[in-house]
Write a protein that holds these residues in place. Sequence first.
Motif, mmCIF file in Angstrom:
data_model
loop_
_atom_site.group_PDB
_atom_site.id
_atom_site.type_symbol
_atom_site.label_atom_id
_atom_site.label_comp_id
_atom_site.label_asym_id
_atom_site.label_seq_id
_atom_site.Cartn_x
_atom_site.Cartn_y
_atom_site.Cartn_z
ATOM 1 N N TYR A 1 -28.444 17.253 -43.875
ATOM 2 C CA TYR A 1 -29.864 17.186 -43.509
ATOM 3 C C TYR A 1 -30.558 16.039 -44.246
ATOM 4 O O TYR A 1 -31.306 15.254 -43.659
ATOM 5 C CB TYR A 1 -30.554 18.525 -43.821
ATOM 6 N N ILE A 2 -30.270 15.923 -45.540
ATOM 7 C CA ILE A 2 -30.905 14.868 -46.350
ATOM 8 C C ILE A 2 -30.460 13.489 -45.846
ATOM 9 O O ILE A 2 -31.287 12.599 -45.592
ATOM 10 C CB ILE A 2 -30.514 15.006 -47.843
ATOM 11 N N ILE A 3 -29.149 13.327 -45.689
ATOM 12 C CA ILE A 3 -28.623 12.016 -45.299
ATOM 13 C C ILE A 3 -29.147 11.612 -43.923
ATOM 14 O O ILE A 3 -29.602 10.479 -43.726
ATOM 15 C CB ILE A 3 -27.076 12.033 -45.313
ATOM 16 N N GLU A 4 -29.123 12.560 -43.001
ATOM 17 C CA GLU A 4 -29.570 12.236 -41.640
ATOM 18 C C GLU A 4 -31.068 11.972 -41.581
ATOM 19 O O GLU A 4 -31.526 11.070 -40.878
ATOM 20 C CB GLU A 4 -29.175 13.371 -40.678
ATOM 21 N N SER A 5 -31.851 12.761 -42.325
ATOM 22 C CA SER A 5 -33.306 12.532 -42.343
ATOM 23 C C SER A 5 -33.603 11.138 -42.868
ATOM 24 O O SER A 5 -34.487 10.446 -42.358
ATOM 25 C CB SER A 5 -34.006 13.558 -43.228
ATOM 26 N N ALA A 6 -32.884 10.734 -43.909
ATOM 27 C CA ALA A 6 -33.108 9.410 -44.486
ATOM 28 C C ALA A 6 -32.670 8.323 -43.512
ATOM 29 O O ALA A 6 -33.360 7.314 -43.340
ATOM 30 C CB ALA A 6 -32.354 9.283 -45.808
ATOM 31 N N LYS B 1 -32.632 8.394 -40.316
ATOM 32 C CA LYS B 1 -33.638 8.251 -39.242
ATOM 33 C C LYS B 1 -34.776 7.345 -39.677
ATOM 34 O O LYS B 1 -35.428 6.711 -38.864
ATOM 35 C CB LYS B 1 -34.211 9.623 -38.886
ATOM 36 N N LEU B 2 -35.051 7.323 -40.966
ATOM 37 C CA LEU B 2 -36.127 6.489 -41.490
ATOM 38 C C LEU B 2 -35.564 5.178 -42.039
ATOM 39 O O LEU B 2 -36.249 4.449 -42.750
ATOM 40 C CB LEU B 2 -36.886 7.250 -42.575
ATOM 41 N N ASP B 3 -34.303 4.906 -41.701
ATOM 42 C CA ASP B 3 -33.653 3.661 -42.093
ATOM 43 C C ASP B 3 -33.679 3.458 -43.610
ATOM 44 O O ASP B 3 -34.021 2.388 -44.108
ATOM 45 C CB ASP B 3 -34.346 2.481 -41.378
ATOM 46 N N TYR B 4 -33.336 4.518 -44.349
ATOM 47 C CA TYR B 4 -33.410 4.456 -45.808
ATOM 48 C C TYR B 4 -32.183 5.126 -46.412
ATOM 49 O O TYR B 4 -31.545 5.958 -45.765
ATOM 50 C CB TYR B 4 -34.683 5.167 -46.286
ATOM 51 N N LYS B 5 -31.833 4.738 -47.623
ATOM 52 C CA LYS B 5 -30.641 5.306 -48.272
ATOM 53 C C LYS B 5 -31.027 6.356 -49.297
ATOM 54 O O LYS B 5 -31.593 6.047 -50.345
ATOM 55 C CB LYS B 5 -29.855 4.203 -48.973
ATOM 56 N N ILE B 6 -30.757 7.600 -48.963
ATOM 57 C CA ILE B 6 -30.903 8.661 -49.960
ATOM 58 C C ILE B 6 -29.523 9.247 -50.195
ATOM 59 O O ILE B 6 -28.819 9.602 -49.249
ATOM 60 C CB ILE B 6 -31.876 9.763 -49.494
ATOM 61 N N PHE B 7 -29.142 9.313 -51.461
ATOM 62 C CA PHE B 7 -27.842 9.873 -51.824
ATOM 63 C C PHE B 7 -28.069 11.264 -52.400
ATOM 64 O O PHE B 7 -28.573 11.396 -53.513
ATOM 65 C CB PHE B 7 -27.145 8.965 -52.841
#
Lengths: 440, 309
Positions: free
Chosen positions: A123-128, A130-136
């Motif tokens: 969920y975290i990776i996909e949400s990020a 979608k906003l074209d951002y890298k969250i690990f």
Amino acid sequence: MKNNLSEYKNILIKSGKVIDPVRKKEFDSDIFIKEGRISKIDKKIEFENLDIADKNDIFVIDASGFIISPGFVDMHVHLRDPGNEDEEDIKSGISAALKGGITAIACMPNTEPPIDSEHLVKYIIESAAKLDYKIFPIAAMTKKIKGKEITEFGILKRAGAIALSDDGRCVANSRIMYEIMEYARQFKLLLILHEEDYSFSEYGLVHEGYFSSKLGLDGISYLSEDLVVARDIILAKYTGARIHITHVSSKNSVKMIKKAKENDVNITCDVTPHHLFFNDSCLTDFNTNFKVKPPIRSEEDRKAIIAGIKEGVIDAVASDHAPHLETEKNTTFKEASFGAIGLETLFSACYTKLYKQEGIKLPDVISLFTSSPSNILDIESGSLKIGNKADITIFNPDKINKIRKQDFISKSANSPFIGESLFGEVVYTINNGKLVFKND
Amino acid sequence: MLSVKSILNIEDLSLEDIDLVLSNTDSFLEVLGRDLKKVPTLRGKTIINLFFEPSTRTKTSFELAAKRMNADLVNFSAPASSLKKGESIIDTVKTIIAMKVDLIIVRHPDSGAAKFIFIKTNIPVINAGDGKNEHPTQALLDLHTIKKRFKDFKKVKVAIVGDILNSRVARSNIKLFKKVGFDVSVVSPPMLLPENMDYFNVDIKNNIDDVIGEVDVIYMLRMQFERHNRELYPSVREYNEYLSLNMDRVSKMKKESIVMHPGPVNRGIEISEEVMNLSGKGSDRLLINTQVTYGVAVRMALLYLLLGQ
């Protein structure tokens, strides 16, 4: 001129000073970003000579007087998503990060529910994405962060967890911590550890010392941190696990980590900007924005942390961005929640304290929140490698800002830096090849 | 004029402020000695007694002080609410502002609460005890009690005995006594002492017998059982052994020395039944009731200095 600057595929950055934290160098240079990727870093790159058919699709940044750095990396962030989206969510957290020049973050799992399962990691990776951002995402080490039963390390890693942590809670049971380390080694997973012995911190609000005694605020002894740091160093030495101690606050911890590194323990650590910046004398007005865990400690501890950075014992600086609603902070010190936001001030606080005041070389300062956390997390960020998608932050080193509550774009404004004057302002943030933040 | 708008802590008070409070206290003691114990000084002023913690003595003392000066005093008792249940302190504060009072007297179980209310309301506040932080009016009345008793006021030796860690009275009194130049020591076992006593800069003893024959004032603190999260001290028997005031210890005290206690006394713990029951000449050194009388006068003086000028 395009209405939305993020639509430009090509960006030419002219006449700035480039910081390369990987090779610890600074030099005057232009940078050309072609189709979102860093294509050229050269003394002089002429607009006319660029091999782009439609010259209108090149955005030119005049960076004279500015400094160009790899996009910043913040390896300790609480996004409050899922569960407490009134305090922060993935989208607002990303906006705050970009304003702070941060193009990659690692987020902690103490959400509601905690990130202890495959679908929440995704969920975290996909949400990020979608906003074209890298969250690990950092996943929980124990189910529901209760410190009792270990999570599915293998499945979590496969889902994309970058590391494991029970941040905010500490695994009190030494045997369970030992089993976590043993199992983490099988998957080569990094363990990020929040060190706190609750028998020393249970009722505590602030650092136990001169000011807790004076003000009648219940104290948290540094022993609370030291005892668990000592335990985990011993366990890491025994198991060979790869550990990272986050938000180190006490001088003894710095000492022990230094020793552990000399003894080939696989250990790294970070500190927060507020522990670099403040000491416990900040408590005299009972300002609840200084209520954080671990507590802001004595001047002696603060100096030991600065020395730890200079000696290379401390590897990284991370914000421990912990948003809280006004109602959780606008109350007495005892009632208030622990935590402070930090995404928007991470850079300027470090730049002011470590470069301007302590005189640490700029590439060394910048590496603390670029190449160093990238190495610790083993991610492709924090460098200016040719061919990589461009993550670049450009800042004005001379601009001084007085930090004001109303200027935060995070959903929360619980910053201990309110009222401080900080050097260095992020002017442009290029994320994933696109110019997504411009300070007007 | 006082240099402060509120009485929040001892540190903010200058020596001139302290002198001013004490000299006015004398005038109001004179009023309290009259048949008609009332002056019109604060007619038309509204004072709120905002108590988030149970209290009888301090609350009544402030109420008497306000009424004897013809102020309108209203009591507002609120349970200290946690964030998730009941009214939050900030909403109480907003209610108080809307009530348009002239002065707020605050007692609250959390350290820093009085300052919080002053910052949020900008209405003069008297701190009637906030958590483990301070109880400045208690310290001022105690200072007045000592001053009235000793001619050579500057050289007084005081020992404060008991639970320093959890006591706001100890914090305010040590700060005030040091400020006026007393020789201050504390008697307390390690678990009832703050970890770091550097700020207070006092002699530390663990046994009352180490000081009992040398001091002019033995100040017995109340054991703050309600502020202990668990049993911190092994037993009353052990307390009596090292920290209590009994007849034997009273007999070793200097001739002119006095016994003080902020009240209410836990009989048989801090002070023995026999000492509490002393009568006639033997009871001269027990100033616990004198402290209460001076308490009203000190609070009248503070109300006058904050509101009446």
